[in-house]
Structure formats: structure tokens, C-alpha cells
Design an enzyme around this catalytic site. Sequence first.
Site, PDB file in Angstrom:
ATOM      1  N   GLY A 170       0.811  -1.205   0.000  1.00 25.49           N
ATOM      2  CA  GLY A 170       0.000   0.000   0.000  1.00 25.49           C
ATOM      3  C   GLY A 170       0.848   1.260   0.000  1.00 25.49           C
ATOM      4  N   HIS A 171       0.370   2.283   0.729  1.00 22.84           N
ATOM      5  CA  HIS A 171       1.011   3.590   0.701  1.00 22.84           C
ATOM      6  C   HIS A 171       2.303   3.605   1.508  1.00 22.84           C
ATOM      7  CE1 HIS A 171       1.156   7.831  -0.093  1.00 22.84           C
ATOM      8  NE2 HIS A 171       1.032   8.175   1.185  1.00 22.84           N
ATOM      9  N   TRP A 172       2.421   2.723   2.504  1.00 25.88           N
ATOM     10  CA  TRP A 172       3.618   2.671   3.326  1.00 25.88           C
ATOM     11  C   TRP A 172       4.674   1.792   2.680  1.00 25.88           C
ATOM     12  CZ3 TRP A 172       1.956   2.232   9.163  1.00 25.88           C
ATOM     13  CH2 TRP A 172       2.270   3.435   9.806  1.00 25.88           C
TER      14      TRP A 172
END
Length: 271
Positions: free
Chosen positions: A267-269
Amino acid sequence: MRSLTEEATSGFARIRAGTRDLRLHYHDTGENRTGETVIMLHGSGPGASGWSNFHRNVEALVEAGYRVILPDCPGWNRSDPLVLETGSRGDVNAEAVKGLMDGLGIERAHLVGNSMGGFSVLSFALAFPERVGRLVVMGGPGVGPSLFTPLPAEGIKLIFALYQNPTVENLKRMLEVFVFDSSSLTEALLRARYENMMQHRQHLENFVRSFQLNPNQFPDLSARLGEIDARSLIVWGRDDRFVPLDWGLRMLWLLPRAELHLFGRCGHWAQ
């Protein structure tokens, strides 16, 4: 080797960021066997900090010989509060990084930025090209509209909901979208992020106020990215629900010396 703990690496600097006089908090490993420094810039989520975003990445870089610095951007964590009434958030962060580099006697640095930090890395490279080594941009905005994702994206809506109503439930909703596999989100992580967020309630209120006064804090940099000559690595999570993947592809197209690494089941991390 210096102890790589949150408190052992913590420090403050009084800096100039454009016309602003600010007290900036940062973490500094102090190691510098290669003669090179890596500065890592965090994202804009409530409770974010340089340490919370990047402490898992520090040891490998220090072992490779780099000095690693993790600033808290103005308006986050233990740095001074900020209401951004006009202008670009990336420019303010870039000026803060330059001020910190000046204060620490660092002439050039490699810059790594996640999300807002990625936008700030690009802003720094445009404003101070002579101070840049290499760039790593991870899930960063600033390249215009998405071709495939209606904006604001799902995760950005959750960030604003959390800023406006900072509850444990809203924090958990946002973090569950941050990552591909939410089982990696421990109660300890959730508790630490919530406590940090609520310790600096003024930052939350200032962020909301800033966007009321200045909605376009992340302007489109597309027309200028061709000016950046630094070697650049673009890192993206295929399953990012905050910043659309096609923005990473656009950066790859526009940055003259760029490579892209795309992680599946991420995901975004990305860090």
C-alpha cells in the site's frame, strides 16, 4: 556506533525557512563513514514524524556508512506549529530542510521522501539543485490529475476525516487503508500513533485551518520536473489507496534520470 533509539538521536535546531524563524526537531545518527548524508522526509498523516515513518529503515543505511537525518517537518510532531496561509507545502518543507542542512554544515544530501515528503523532495530539487545528491520519491503527489482514480482518493478522504475528528476509530480506519495487509498493524503501533497525534493537537487544528485558507498546497510540478538532473528512484505500492499509481508512471516519464520500482501487495507505506 551511536545508539539508534528515538531519544538518543533526538535534537532541535533553530533554522530559517524562507522568511520563517522555526524550531525544528530532528533525529541524527551522526554516522558518516562514506562522507554522505541521507535525509528522509515523512508524510502528512496526523501524528506522523520522521521517526515513525522511517525508523525501520535507518539501521541498514547507517551500517552502509551513511549519516541519516529524520526531520519533523514544520507543523508536525515536535517541530514548531505552522498555519500555511499561502504557497506550497513542499516549498516550506524544502526551505526547512535547507535551513537544517545549513545549521548542521551539510553541503549536499541524498533525499528520501514518502507521500508529502516525496513532494517536498521534488520541491527541494527544483529550488536547491546544487544541494542534492540522489532522490527517492515514494508515493508522492504533485503531477496533476489522475487518469484512473477519482480525486481525492479514498485514503486522502480518511486523512482529512481524522484531522477533523481525531479519534482512535478514525485513526484505525486510516491505517487499515495505509497498508496492504492490515494484520501488520499492532495495537502498540496504533496506541503510539494516537498518543503522538493527541500530544500535538495544535498541529491538527492548524492543518485543517491551512487547507481552509489555502486548498492548493500541492500544486502540479509536471512542467518543471524535466529540470531535475539528479538520479531519481521512484518507489510505489501497486495497491496504494492514497496516491494513484499512475502518478508514479508520470514521474517516471517526466524525470530525466528516473527509475521506477513497483511493489506488489504493497500500500502507501512502501518504506
